[in-house]
Design a protein around this motif. Structure first.
Motif, PDB file in Angstrom:
ATOM      1  N   LEU A  76       0.812  -1.221   0.000  1.00 63.19           N
ATOM      2  CA  LEU A  76       0.000   0.000   0.000  1.00 63.19           C
ATOM      3  C   LEU A  76       0.842   1.265   0.000  1.00 63.19           C
ATOM      4  O   LEU A  76       0.466   2.259  -0.628  1.00 63.19           O
ATOM      5  N   LYS A  77       1.972   1.254   0.666  1.00 54.45           N
ATOM      6  CA  LYS A  77       2.838   2.428   0.667  1.00 54.45           C
ATOM      7  C   LYS A  77       3.301   2.743  -0.763  1.00 54.45           C
ATOM      8  O   LYS A  77       3.249   3.900  -1.200  1.00 54.45           O
ATOM      9  N   SER A  78       3.734   1.726  -1.496  1.00 55.70           N
ATOM     10  CA  SER A  78       4.164   1.933  -2.883  1.00 55.70           C
ATOM     11  C   SER A  78       3.023   2.441  -3.743  1.00 55.70           C
ATOM     12  O   SER A  78       3.215   3.330  -4.583  1.00 55.70           O
ATOM     13  N   ARG A  79       1.837   1.903  -3.536  1.00 59.51           N
ATOM     14  CA  ARG A  79       0.678   2.350  -4.314  1.00 59.51           C
ATOM     15  C   ARG A  79       0.344   3.811  -4.014  1.00 59.51           C
ATOM     16  O   ARG A  79       0.020   4.575  -4.918  1.00 59.51           O
ATOM     17  N   GLU A  80       0.444   4.206  -2.764  1.00 56.49           N
ATOM     18  CA  GLU A  80       0.149   5.599  -2.413  1.00 56.49           C
ATOM     19  C   GLU A  80       1.248   6.542  -2.914  1.00 56.49           C
ATOM     20  O   GLU A  80       0.951   7.666  -3.314  1.00 56.49           O
ATOM     21  N   ILE A  81       2.496   6.101  -2.928  1.00 59.07           N
ATOM     22  CA  ILE A  81       3.566   6.915  -3.528  1.00 59.07           C
ATOM     23  C   ILE A  81       3.235   7.178  -4.999  1.00 59.07           C
ATOM     24  O   ILE A  81       3.317   8.316  -5.478  1.00 59.07           O
ATOM     25  N   VAL A  99      -6.741  13.760  -0.130  1.00 56.22           N
ATOM     26  CA  VAL A  99      -7.170  12.467   0.414  1.00 56.22           C
ATOM     27  C   VAL A  99      -6.023  11.462   0.350  1.00 56.22           C
ATOM     28  O   VAL A  99      -5.757  10.725   1.310  1.00 56.22           O
ATOM     29  N   HIS A 100      -5.279  11.448  -0.768  1.00 56.77           N
ATOM     30  CA  HIS A 100      -4.221  10.448  -0.922  1.00 56.77           C
ATOM     31  C   HIS A 100      -2.948  10.796  -0.165  1.00 56.77           C
ATOM     32  O   HIS A 100      -2.177   9.889   0.173  1.00 56.77           O
ATOM     33  N   ILE A 101      -2.709  12.057   0.126  1.00 58.97           N
ATOM     34  CA  ILE A 101      -1.592  12.388   1.025  1.00 58.97           C
ATOM     35  C   ILE A 101      -1.918  11.874   2.423  1.00 58.97           C
ATOM     36  O   ILE A 101      -1.064  11.272   3.085  1.00 58.97           O
ATOM     37  N   HIS A 102      -3.164  12.074   2.852  1.00 56.89           N
ATOM     38  CA  HIS A 102      -3.587  11.474   4.127  1.00 56.89           C
ATOM     39  C   HIS A 102      -3.399   9.957   4.073  1.00 56.89           C
ATOM     40  O   HIS A 102      -2.867   9.357   5.015  1.00 56.89           O
ATOM     41  N   GLY A 103      -3.827   9.354   2.972  1.00 61.06           N
ATOM     42  CA  GLY A 103      -3.689   7.907   2.820  1.00 61.06           C
ATOM     43  C   GLY A 103      -2.240   7.460   2.869  1.00 61.06           C
ATOM     44  O   GLY A 103      -1.910   6.462   3.502  1.00 61.06           O
ATOM     45  N   ALA A 104      -1.363   8.205   2.198  1.00 61.88           N
ATOM     46  CA  ALA A 104       0.065   7.860   2.205  1.00 61.88           C
ATOM     47  C   ALA A 104       0.623   7.906   3.629  1.00 61.88           C
ATOM     48  O   ALA A 104       1.382   7.016   4.036  1.00 61.88           O
ATOM     49  N   LEU A 105       0.239   8.908   4.371  1.00 60.39           N
ATOM     50  CA  LEU A 105       0.672   8.997   5.769  1.00 60.39           C
ATOM     51  C   LEU A 105       0.101   7.834   6.582  1.00 60.39           C
ATOM     52  O   LEU A 105       0.796   7.268   7.442  1.00 60.39           O
ATOM     53  N   ASN A 106      -1.139   7.458   6.293  1.00 60.20           N
ATOM     54  CA  ASN A 106      -1.780   6.358   7.020  1.00 60.20           C
ATOM     55  C   ASN A 106      -1.105   5.017   6.780  1.00 60.20           C
ATOM     56  O   ASN A 106      -1.164   4.141   7.639  1.00 60.20           O
ATOM     57  N   VAL A 107      -0.487   4.835   5.602  1.00 65.44           N
ATOM     58  CA  VAL A 107       0.114   3.532   5.292  1.00 65.44           C
ATOM     59  C   VAL A 107       1.637   3.543   5.427  1.00 65.44           C
ATOM     60  O   VAL A 107       2.299   2.630   4.959  1.00 65.44           O
ATOM     61  N   GLY A 108       2.195   4.587   6.057  1.00 62.93           N
ATOM     62  CA  GLY A 108       3.611   4.540   6.396  1.00 62.93           C
ATOM     63  C   GLY A 108       4.528   5.538   5.739  1.00 62.93           C
ATOM     64  O   GLY A 108       5.731   5.540   6.017  1.00 62.93           O
ATOM     65  N   CYS A 109       4.044   6.370   4.845  1.00 63.28           N
ATOM     66  CA  CYS A 109       4.917   7.404   4.279  1.00 63.28           C
ATOM     67  C   CYS A 109       5.164   8.478   5.331  1.00 63.28           C
ATOM     68  O   CYS A 109       4.283   8.811   6.122  1.00 63.28           O
ATOM     69  N   SER A 110       6.347   9.024   5.297  1.00 61.32           N
ATOM     70  CA  SER A 110       6.676  10.125   6.203  1.00 61.32           C
ATOM     71  C   SER A 110       6.401  11.455   5.504  1.00 61.32           C
ATOM     72  O   SER A 110       6.290  11.523   4.274  1.00 61.32           O
ATOM     73  N   LYS A 111       6.360  12.505   6.293  1.00 60.77           N
ATOM     74  CA  LYS A 111       6.220  13.854   5.749  1.00 60.77           C
ATOM     75  C   LYS A 111       7.353  14.129   4.762  1.00 60.77           C
ATOM     76  O   LYS A 111       7.126  14.658   3.673  1.00 60.77           O
ATOM     77  N   GLU A 112       8.561  13.739   5.116  1.00 59.45           N
ATOM     78  CA  GLU A 112       9.729  13.967   4.265  1.00 59.45           C
ATOM     79  C   GLU A 112       9.619  13.230   2.944  1.00 59.45           C
ATOM     80  O   GLU A 112       9.997  13.755   1.893  1.00 59.45           O
ATOM     81  N   GLU A 113       9.111  11.999   2.976  1.00 59.49           N
ATOM     82  CA  GLU A 113       8.938  11.242   1.730  1.00 59.49           C
ATOM     83  C   GLU A 113       7.916  11.918   0.815  1.00 59.49           C
ATOM     84  O   GLU A 113       8.128  12.009  -0.401  1.00 59.49           O
ATOM     85  N   ILE A 114       6.844  12.402   1.388  1.00 55.82           N
ATOM     86  CA  ILE A 114       5.816  13.077   0.577  1.00 55.82           C
ATOM     87  C   ILE A 114       6.380  14.348  -0.046  1.00 55.82           C
ATOM     88  O   ILE A 114       6.154  14.620  -1.227  1.00 55.82           O
ATOM     89  N   ILE A 115       7.144  15.098   0.725  1.00 57.62           N
ATOM     90  CA  ILE A 115       7.784  16.304   0.184  1.00 57.62           C
ATOM     91  C   ILE A 115       8.702  15.940  -0.975  1.00 57.62           C
ATOM     92  O   ILE A 115       8.712  16.608  -2.011  1.00 57.62           O
TER      93      ILE A 115
END
Length: 146
Positions: A76-81, A99-115
């Motif tokens: 799920l983390k890869s899918r949200e990335i 919605v999907h940034i929230h989802g990415a955080l929910n499945v293990g992405c960090s703030k830094e990874e999203i940035i």
């Protein structure tokens, strides 16, 4: 007909009962995956569609979440990335990106990874799309106090 592939008439046409069983499993699997990834945010999207386009709400549960997100080859983390990158690159999908940034955080992405994901999209989608994405991420981070 008396077997499991008998035809039942519905307001949307004839559907084989075995297809209905399959659709029901897809729907339940999709609801479960939607809750796992997006929690309340995903359910709010579905609820908002229920009075105007209930079929679109059902399709949103069955296909992306019941079929695609449930496939085993990516976690799920890869899918949200991938989803955050795609929505950022599109440049005009801020509600869905949120919605999907929230989802990415929910499945293990960090703030830094999203940035980093959004920053990389400046190379492939342009600065306007990346800026729109980053401002959307900033809203999500503020909502979550991270």
């Amino acid at each position: 007909m008396t077997d499991s592939t008998s035809i039942s008439d519905t307001s949307h046409g004839a559907i084989a009962s075995s297809d209905t069983d399959t659709d029901s499993r897809r729907y339940q699997r999709g609801l479960s995956k939607l809750a796992e990834i997006d929690g309340d945010a995903g359910q709010k999207v579905i609820d908002a569609l229920s009075d105007i386009a209930p079929d679109l709400a059902r399709y949103t549960i069955e296909f992306p979440f019941g079929d695609i997100y449930s496939r085993p080859s990516l976690d799920l983390k890869s899918r949200e990335i991938a989803t955050v990158a795609a929505l950022t690159a599109m440049g005009h999908c801020q509600p869905q990106l949120k919605v999907h940034i929230h989802g990415a955080l929910n499945v293990g992405c960090s703030k830094e990874e999203i940035i980093e994901i959004i920053t990389q999209m400046a190379v492939y989608a342009g600065f306007p799309a990346a800026l729109n994405g980053m401002f959307t991420a900033k809203e999500v981070f503020a909502e979550r106090a991270i």
